[in-house]
Scaffold this motif. Structure first.
Motif, PDB file in Angstrom:
ATOM      1  N   UNK A  11      53.684  61.507  -7.408  1.00  0.00           N
ATOM      2  CA  UNK A  11      53.479  61.121  -6.006  1.00  0.00           C
ATOM      3  C   UNK A  11      53.616  62.350  -5.107  1.00  0.00           C
ATOM      4  N   UNK A  12      54.602  63.183  -5.370  1.00  0.00           N
ATOM      5  CA  UNK A  12      54.781  64.406  -4.576  1.00  0.00           C
ATOM      6  C   UNK A  12      53.539  65.288  -4.671  1.00  0.00           C
ATOM      7  N   UNK A  13      53.029  65.448  -5.884  1.00  0.00           N
ATOM      8  CA  UNK A  13      51.813  66.245  -6.078  1.00  0.00           C
ATOM      9  C   UNK A  13      50.630  65.631  -5.335  1.00  0.00           C
ATOM     10  N   UNK A  14      50.507  64.299  -5.398  1.00  0.00           N
ATOM     11  CA  UNK A  14      49.406  63.613  -4.730  1.00  0.00           C
ATOM     12  C   UNK A  14      49.460  63.811  -3.218  1.00  0.00           C
ATOM     13  N   UNK A  19      47.323  66.363   1.576  1.00  0.00           N
ATOM     14  CA  UNK A  19      47.495  67.174   2.791  1.00  0.00           C
ATOM     15  C   UNK A  19      46.565  68.379   2.798  1.00  0.00           C
ATOM     16  N   UNK A  20      46.402  69.018   1.654  1.00  0.00           N
ATOM     17  CA  UNK A  20      45.476  70.160   1.580  1.00  0.00           C
ATOM     18  C   UNK A  20      44.054  69.707   1.883  1.00  0.00           C
ATOM     19  N   UNK A  21      43.651  68.574   1.321  1.00  0.00           N
ATOM     20  CA  UNK A  21      42.299  68.056   1.574  1.00  0.00           C
ATOM     21  C   UNK A  21      42.108  67.740   3.054  1.00  0.00           C
ATOM     22  N   UNK A  84      53.627  78.232   2.749  1.00  0.00           N
ATOM     23  CA  UNK A  84      54.088  78.055   1.367  1.00  0.00           C
ATOM     24  C   UNK A  84      53.483  76.798   0.747  1.00  0.00           C
ATOM     25  N   UNK A  85      53.414  75.725   1.504  1.00  0.00           N
ATOM     26  CA  UNK A  85      52.833  74.479   1.010  1.00  0.00           C
ATOM     27  C   UNK A  85      51.360  74.629   0.680  1.00  0.00           C
ATOM     28  N   UNK A  86      50.642  75.345   1.534  1.00  0.00           N
ATOM     29  CA  UNK A  86      49.221  75.578   1.292  1.00  0.00           C
ATOM     30  C   UNK A  86      49.028  76.408   0.026  1.00  0.00           C
ATOM     31  N   UNK A  87      49.872  77.424  -0.149  1.00  0.00           N
ATOM     32  CA  UNK A  87      49.779  78.288  -1.323  1.00  0.00           C
ATOM     33  C   UNK A  87      50.014  77.492  -2.610  1.00  0.00           C
ATOM     34  N   UNK A  88      51.042  76.660  -2.597  1.00  0.00           N
ATOM     35  CA  UNK A  88      51.367  75.854  -3.774  1.00  0.00           C
ATOM     36  C   UNK A  88      50.256  74.839  -4.049  1.00  0.00           C
ATOM     37  N   UNK A  89      49.751  74.204  -3.014  1.00  0.00           N
ATOM     38  CA  UNK A  89      48.695  73.207  -3.189  1.00  0.00           C
ATOM     39  C   UNK A  89      47.418  73.846  -3.722  1.00  0.00           C
ATOM     40  N   UNK A  96      56.466  69.965 -10.224  1.00  0.00           N
ATOM     41  CA  UNK A  96      57.444  69.842 -11.297  1.00  0.00           C
ATOM     42  C   UNK A  96      57.499  71.113 -12.136  1.00  0.00           C
ATOM     43  N   UNK A  97      56.367  71.774 -12.288  1.00  0.00           N
ATOM     44  CA  UNK A  97      56.306  73.023 -13.048  1.00  0.00           C
ATOM     45  C   UNK A  97      57.256  74.050 -12.436  1.00  0.00           C
ATOM     46  N   UNK A  98      57.214  74.170 -11.112  1.00  0.00           N
ATOM     47  CA  UNK A  98      58.086  75.128 -10.423  1.00  0.00           C
ATOM     48  C   UNK A  98      59.548  74.723 -10.564  1.00  0.00           C
TER      49      UNK A  98
END
Length: 133
Positions: A11-14, A19-21, A84-89, A96-98
């Motif tokens: 859900x966090x990933x989704x 948000x990026x989209x 940071x959020x944009x970079x990760x997305x 979870x990987x991080x």
């Protein structure tokens, strides 16, 4: 891990991908909507709930991936991606990987001093009998 934990990370990933989209489409701070998030990211598991989305937004806020105003019981109703959020997305990896990498690093750091201490104590030949003399 168990199914509930797996779903929480998914859900966090989704929410982050959604948000990026939305940001790419020109919406700086879209309104959180579980149905819209599910439709946008192609969520195939059981329907997302508002509580799950709110918890995910709070996690993203605490990790500095989004900014906004926290509202009790709602999370961050109009989140905005941080740099940071944009970079990760954009990287496309699971959050979870991080977290797993950080946990492994922490475990290594915590066990290293213990191993060094026991090796030092063993090599010095210290025993309780030396201090009794």
């Amino acid at each position: 891990m168990n199914a509930a934990t797996d779903r929480q990370w998914a859900v966090r990933d989704a929410v982050l991908r959604w948000l990026l989209a939305k940001t790419t489409e020109g919406y700086r701070s879209p309104i959180l909507d579980a149905d819209a998030i599910g439709a946008e990211v192609g969520w195939v598991a059981s329907k997302l709930t508002s509580d799950e989305v709110a918890d995910a937004s709070m996690f993203l806020f605490k990790e500095n991936y989004v900014t906004g105003v926290p509202v009790m019981g709602i999370g961050i109703p109009r989140p905005m991606l941080t740099v940071a959020g944009r970079r990760v997305a954009k990287a496309g990896k699971s959050l979870r990987y991080k977290d797993d990498a950080q946990q492994a690093k922490l475990r290594r750091r915590l066990t290293a001093p213990l191993a060094e201490t026991s090796a030092t104590t063993a090599s010095s030949g210290a025993s309780g009998t030396e201090f009794d003399r």
